[in-house]
Design a protein around this motif. Structure first.
Motif, PDB file in Angstrom:
ATOM      1  N   PHE A   1       0.807  -1.213   0.000  1.00 54.92           N
ATOM      2  CA  PHE A   1       0.000   0.000   0.000  1.00 54.92           C
ATOM      3  C   PHE A   1       0.845   1.271   0.000  1.00 54.92           C
ATOM      4  O   PHE A   1       1.926   1.324   0.606  1.00 54.92           O
ATOM      5  CB  PHE A   1      -0.924   0.035   1.233  1.00 54.92           C
ATOM      6  N   ARG A   2       0.319   2.272  -0.666  1.00 58.42           N
ATOM      7  CA  ARG A   2       0.826   3.629  -0.534  1.00 58.42           C
ATOM      8  C   ARG A   2      -0.213   4.386   0.289  1.00 58.42           C
ATOM      9  O   ARG A   2      -1.305   4.702  -0.189  1.00 58.42           O
ATOM     10  CB  ARG A   2       1.007   4.289  -1.902  1.00 58.42           C
ATOM     11  N   ILE A   3       0.108   4.649   1.519  1.00 61.99           N
ATOM     12  CA  ILE A   3      -0.840   5.309   2.411  1.00 61.99           C
ATOM     13  C   ILE A   3      -0.884   6.796   2.074  1.00 61.99           C
ATOM     14  O   ILE A   3       0.141   7.479   2.112  1.00 61.99           O
ATOM     15  CB  ILE A   3      -0.464   5.073   3.884  1.00 61.99           C
ATOM     16  N   ILE A   4      -2.058   7.282   1.781  1.00 62.72           N
ATOM     17  CA  ILE A   4      -2.228   8.637   1.281  1.00 62.72           C
ATOM     18  C   ILE A   4      -2.571   9.629   2.375  1.00 62.72           C
ATOM     19  O   ILE A   4      -2.017  10.728   2.438  1.00 62.72           O
ATOM     20  CB  ILE A   4      -3.324   8.657   0.201  1.00 62.72           C
ATOM     21  N   ASP A   5      -3.500   9.247   3.253  1.00 60.66           N
ATOM     22  CA  ASP A   5      -3.980  10.217   4.235  1.00 60.66           C
ATOM     23  C   ASP A   5      -4.575   9.493   5.433  1.00 60.66           C
ATOM     24  O   ASP A   5      -4.863   8.293   5.384  1.00 60.66           O
ATOM     25  CB  ASP A   5      -5.036  11.130   3.590  1.00 60.66           C
ATOM     26  N   LYS A   6      -4.752  10.235   6.488  1.00 56.65           N
ATOM     27  CA  LYS A   6      -5.447   9.744   7.670  1.00 56.65           C
ATOM     28  C   LYS A   6      -6.871  10.274   7.601  1.00 56.65           C
ATOM     29  O   LYS A   6      -7.090  11.489   7.575  1.00 56.65           O
ATOM     30  CB  LYS A   6      -4.757  10.239   8.945  1.00 56.65           C
ATOM     31  N   ILE A   7      -7.851   9.391   7.548  1.00 56.08           N
ATOM     32  CA  ILE A   7      -9.220   9.815   7.287  1.00 56.08           C
ATOM     33  C   ILE A   7     -10.147   9.627   8.478  1.00 56.08           C
ATOM     34  O   ILE A   7     -11.338   9.967   8.391  1.00 56.08           O
ATOM     35  CB  ILE A   7      -9.796   9.067   6.075  1.00 56.08           C
ATOM     36  N   GLY A   8      -9.643   9.104   9.573  1.00 55.57           N
ATOM     37  CA  GLY A   8     -10.494   8.925  10.743  1.00 55.57           C
ATOM     38  C   GLY A   8      -9.685   8.571  11.964  1.00 55.57           C
ATOM     39  O   GLY A   8      -8.603   7.988  11.867  1.00 55.57           O
ATOM     40  N   GLU A   9     -10.212   8.947  13.114  1.00 52.72           N
ATOM     41  CA  GLU A   9      -9.519   8.644  14.364  1.00 52.72           C
ATOM     42  C   GLU A   9     -10.535   8.501  15.475  1.00 52.72           C
ATOM     43  O   GLU A   9     -11.444   9.328  15.621  1.00 52.72           O
ATOM     44  CB  GLU A   9      -8.512   9.746  14.708  1.00 52.72           C
ATOM     45  N   GLY A  10     -10.421   7.422  16.235  1.00 52.65           N
ATOM     46  CA  GLY A  10     -11.317   7.179  17.352  1.00 52.65           C
ATOM     47  C   GLY A  10     -10.548   6.820  18.602  1.00 52.65           C
ATOM     48  O   GLY A  10      -9.318   6.927  18.656  1.00 52.65           O
ATOM     49  N   THR A  11     -11.283   6.386  19.619  1.00 53.64           N
ATOM     50  CA  THR A  11     -10.662   6.045  20.895  1.00 53.64           C
ATOM     51  C   THR A  11      -9.762   4.832  20.783  1.00 53.64           C
ATOM     52  O   THR A  11      -8.693   4.775  21.402  1.00 53.64           O
ATOM     53  CB  THR A  11     -11.752   5.771  21.945  1.00 53.64           C
ATOM     54  N   PHE A  12     -10.173   3.848  19.968  1.00 48.54           N
ATOM     55  CA  PHE A  12      -9.461   2.584  19.922  1.00 48.54           C
ATOM     56  C   PHE A  12      -8.779   2.315  18.578  1.00 48.54           C
ATOM     57  O   PHE A  12      -8.163   1.269  18.406  1.00 48.54           O
ATOM     58  CB  PHE A  12     -10.418   1.425  20.237  1.00 48.54           C
ATOM     59  N   SER A  13      -8.890   3.234  17.628  1.00 47.02           N
ATOM     60  CA  SER A  13      -8.301   2.963  16.314  1.00 47.02           C
ATOM     61  C   SER A  13      -8.138   4.249  15.523  1.00 47.02           C
ATOM     62  O   SER A  13      -8.712   5.287  15.855  1.00 47.02           O
ATOM     63  CB  SER A  13      -9.191   1.992  15.527  1.00 47.02           C
ATOM     64  N   SER A  14      -7.329   4.144  14.472  1.00 49.61           N
ATOM     65  CA  SER A  14      -7.180   5.209  13.478  1.00 49.61           C
ATOM     66  C   SER A  14      -7.357   4.584  12.106  1.00 49.61           C
ATOM     67  O   SER A  14      -6.988   3.430  11.879  1.00 49.61           O
ATOM     68  CB  SER A  14      -5.799   5.869  13.583  1.00 49.61           C
ATOM     69  N   VAL A  15      -7.931   5.347  11.172  1.00 49.60           N
ATOM     70  CA  VAL A  15      -8.215   4.831   9.841  1.00 49.60           C
ATOM     71  C   VAL A  15      -7.451   5.652   8.810  1.00 49.60           C
ATOM     72  O   VAL A  15      -7.455   6.893   8.861  1.00 49.60           O
ATOM     73  CB  VAL A  15      -9.723   4.865   9.531  1.00 49.60           C
ATOM     74  N   TYR A  16      -6.798   4.946   7.884  1.00 50.43           N
ATOM     75  CA  TYR A  16      -5.996   5.588   6.846  1.00 50.43           C
ATOM     76  C   TYR A  16      -6.526   5.201   5.470  1.00 50.43           C
ATOM     77  O   TYR A  16      -7.122   4.129   5.296  1.00 50.43           O
ATOM     78  CB  TYR A  16      -4.525   5.165   6.965  1.00 50.43           C
ATOM     79  N   LEU A  17      -6.277   6.064   4.498  1.00 46.61           N
ATOM     80  CA  LEU A  17      -6.633   5.782   3.111  1.00 46.61           C
ATOM     81  C   LEU A  17      -5.390   5.285   2.390  1.00 46.61           C
ATOM     82  O   LEU A  17      -4.348   5.955   2.378  1.00 46.61           O
ATOM     83  CB  LEU A  17      -7.156   7.052   2.434  1.00 46.61           C
ATOM     84  N   GLY A  18      -5.488   4.099   1.817  1.00 43.67           N
ATOM     85  CA  GLY A  18      -4.347   3.499   1.134  1.00 43.67           C
ATOM     86  C   GLY A  18      -4.672   3.105  -0.291  1.00 43.67           C
ATOM     87  O   GLY A  18      -5.804   2.724  -0.604  1.00 43.67           O
ATOM     88  N   GLU A  19      -3.677   3.193  -1.161  1.00 46.62           N
ATOM     89  CA  GLU A  19      -3.830   2.805  -2.563  1.00 46.62           C
ATOM     90  C   GLU A  19      -2.980   1.580  -2.840  1.00 46.62           C
ATOM     91  O   GLU A  19      -1.826   1.513  -2.412  1.00 46.62           O
ATOM     92  CB  GLU A  19      -3.417   3.962  -3.474  1.00 46.62           C
ATOM     93  N   ALA A  20      -3.545   0.634  -3.564  1.00 45.26           N
ATOM     94  CA  ALA A  20      -2.818  -0.586  -3.918  1.00 45.26           C
ATOM     95  C   ALA A  20      -2.913  -0.824  -5.410  1.00 45.26           C
ATOM     96  O   ALA A  20      -3.963  -0.599  -6.027  1.00 45.26           O
ATOM     97  CB  ALA A  20      -3.383  -1.788  -3.164  1.00 45.26           C
ATOM     98  N   ARG A  21      -1.804  -1.264  -6.005  1.00 47.70           N
ATOM     99  CA  ARG A  21      -1.786  -1.609  -7.423  1.00 47.70           C
ATOM    100  C   ARG A  21      -2.158  -3.078  -7.558  1.00 47.70           C
ATOM    101  O   ARG A  21      -1.485  -3.954  -7.022  1.00 47.70           O
ATOM    102  CB  ARG A  21      -0.413  -1.349  -8.022  1.00 47.70           C
ATOM    103  N   MET A  22      -3.232  -3.342  -8.301  1.00 52.87           N
ATOM    104  CA  MET A  22      -3.716  -4.702  -8.439  1.00 52.87           C
ATOM    105  C   MET A  22      -2.931  -5.431  -9.531  1.00 52.87           C
ATOM    106  O   MET A  22      -2.205  -4.816 -10.320  1.00 52.87           O
ATOM    107  CB  MET A  22      -5.215  -4.691  -8.775  1.00 52.87           C
ATOM    108  N   ARG A  23      -3.098  -6.749  -9.629  1.00 54.56           N
ATOM    109  CA  ARG A  23      -2.346  -7.554 -10.586  1.00 54.56           C
ATOM    110  C   ARG A  23      -2.723  -7.236 -12.038  1.00 54.56           C
ATOM    111  O   ARG A  23      -1.944  -7.456 -12.952  1.00 54.56           O
ATOM    112  CB  ARG A  23      -2.578  -9.047 -10.307  1.00 54.56           C
TER     113      ARG A  23
END
Length: 477
Positions: A47-69
């Motif tokens: 993955f190429r992680i692009i941005d942080k798109i969410g954050e909570g008490t128990f986790s953080s969520v990131y936006l990632g891009e992946a090149r498929m086969r």
């Protein structure tokens, strides 16, 4: 299982620099992304992680891009779990996503990465709009569709014996343009007695072995455990001003005091409670041990049985939260309830549903709820229409009737139109109405009937998600 994603390595130094969003990405987010790559280095291979798109008490969520086969590029949501969660809790969330997710408006899981105590769950990324940004733009038909799909997701997970426990708009993603929906975040999920998710059963056993659930503080106690024993030896009752006897403003402008208490007598008790249905807390109740009951969820969306620490909580708590969401959507107010503690939250519910009704419902699940003044039950249609500004205006504020070509002085596009000649106005209403292209002038009674059933104070009689989907409001869906 072979991954369809290429194993091309994305260098850490280029994970942020290569994206055009760098100007919008703060240095703290860049630092978080680099820290995540170092904590779980195998992510860089995919993955190429692009941005942080969410954050909570128990986790953080990131936006990632992946090149498929096949050469295409797909976007994924990477949920990094804070390394303080119990391993069984993490495994239970994964099992929920694996067994229940991927259909019926419930988010599924694609991959999972782990190194030591760091876990990253990879899910499909879904573009969505926050309810707070679109609530003023939604038509009634969009609201009807939204709540229908939310109930579909709840029916699905409840069939597997899964209680989500944190139903709110932020956890039910909505793509307004594509009309797609996704229930996410099972980090607080709990199983029913007959749950089909094995790890939720294991988690239930762990939770019962603990003392306060998730180290929560008992808001029903007036004092800490240490001071409780000390208070129990005193002959005087607790004076007003304690947490359990705090006063809150009511909807009618006067003070209202709310207190909850569980009255159970055991063979070991020597003394009898003397404060039942009074405005004080006796020494016998002060000497009782802290109650242990689940109290998850987000303030404003917790059901009465959660606020009063009822130990037997089921799927009905999710249905209540769905009712609060519908109340927000019909009234145009989000968040609808906002309270700093559970007793204030309960007082706010009373101002809408009535204090006497709340007391009767609490008694049904073994609680006593007392209010210092009687709060009447409000009419839900009148409440929502008032908050939306759709109640009839005074005579001197009625605007002139137009031909409908202009947008009005306020630029809303709403044009007053006279009622048909053969239709008499309802007593108390003005002989005109607003024509609203969004349909808010034609909300059927079925919408408020369903709202009333979703917000049933008694979880035993509250409508289920499965029955709610058969409600006349959803005819044609």
């Amino acid at each position: 299982m072979e991954s369809p994603v290429c194993t091309e390595t994305f260098p850490i130094d280029g994970c942020v620099k290569s994206t055009s969003k760098k100007s919008k990405t703060s240095r703290s987010v860049e630092s978080d992304i680099e820290s995540l790559y170092k904590a779980v280095p195998q992510l860089a291979k995919t993955f190429r992680i692009i941005d942080k798109i969410g954050e909570g008490t128990f986790s953080s969520v990131y936006l990632g891009e992946a090149r498929m086969r096949d050469g295409s590029r797909d976007m994924f949501a990477l949920k990094h779990l804070i390394p303080i969660s119990h391993p069984t809790r993490i495994a239970a969330e994964l099992q929920c996503l694996t067994v229940v997710g991927g259909r019926e408006n419930v988010m599924g899981v694609e991959y999972c990465f782990r190194k030591e105590d760091h876990v990253v769950i990879v899910m499909p990324y879904m573009e969505h709009q926050a309810i707070v940004d679109v609530i003023g733009l939604l038509s009634f038909e969009e609201v009807r569709l939204y709540i229908y799909h939310l109930l579909k997701a709840l029916r699905h997970i409840h069939q597997f014996g899964v209680i989500h426990r944190d139903i709110k708009p932020n956890n039910f993603l909505y793509n307004r343009k594509a009309k797609t929906f996704a229930l996410v975040d099972f980090g607080l999920a709990q199983g029913t007695a007959d749950t089909q998710i094995k790890l939720l059963k294991d988690l239930l056993g762990i939770r019962k072995a603990q003392r306060p659930v998730f180290s929560e503080r008992n808001l029903n106690s007036c004092t800490s455990a240490a001071s409780t024993t000390k208070q129990a030896n005193k002959t005087e009752s607790v004076r007003p001003g304690d947490l359990s006897n705090r006063r809150f403003p009511s909807a009618r402008g006067g003070p209202a005091s709310v207190r909850t208490q569980k009255h159970q007598r055991t063979a070991q008790q020597t003394f009898t409670c003397s404060c039942f249905q009074t405005d004080r807390v006796c020494n016998v109740c002060l000497a009782r041990k802290q109650q242990v009951a689940p109290r998850a969820g987000t303030p404003g969306f917790r059901a009465p049985e959660v606020l009063t620490k009822c130990p037997n909580q089921g799927t009905a708590i999710d249905v209540w939260s769905a009712g609060v969401i519908l109340l927000s959507l019909l009234s145009g107010r989000y968040p609808f309830f906002k309270a700093s503690d559970d007793m204030i939250a309960l007082a706010q519910i009373m101002t809408i549903r009535g204090s006497r009704e709340t007391g009767r419902a609490a008694k049904a699940f073994g609680k006593a709820v007392l209010c210092s003044r009687e709060l009447p039950r409000l009419d839900l249609r009148e409440l929502c229409e008032t908050l939306r500004g759709r109640r009839p205006l005074p005579d001197d504020e009625v605007p002139p009737v137009t031909d409908g070509k202009d947008t009005g002085k306020d630029g809303t596009g709403k044009t007053p139109a006279p009622l048909p000649k053969d239709q008499d106005p309802t007593p108390g209403e003005k002989p005109w109405c607003w024509h609203d292209e969004q349909g808010w002038d034609r909300v059927p009674d079925e919408a408020y009937d369903l709202l009333d059933r979703l917000l049933d104070l008694n979880p035993n009689s509250r409508i289920t998600a499965a029955l709610a989907l058969q409600h006349p409001l959803f005819k044609g869906l």
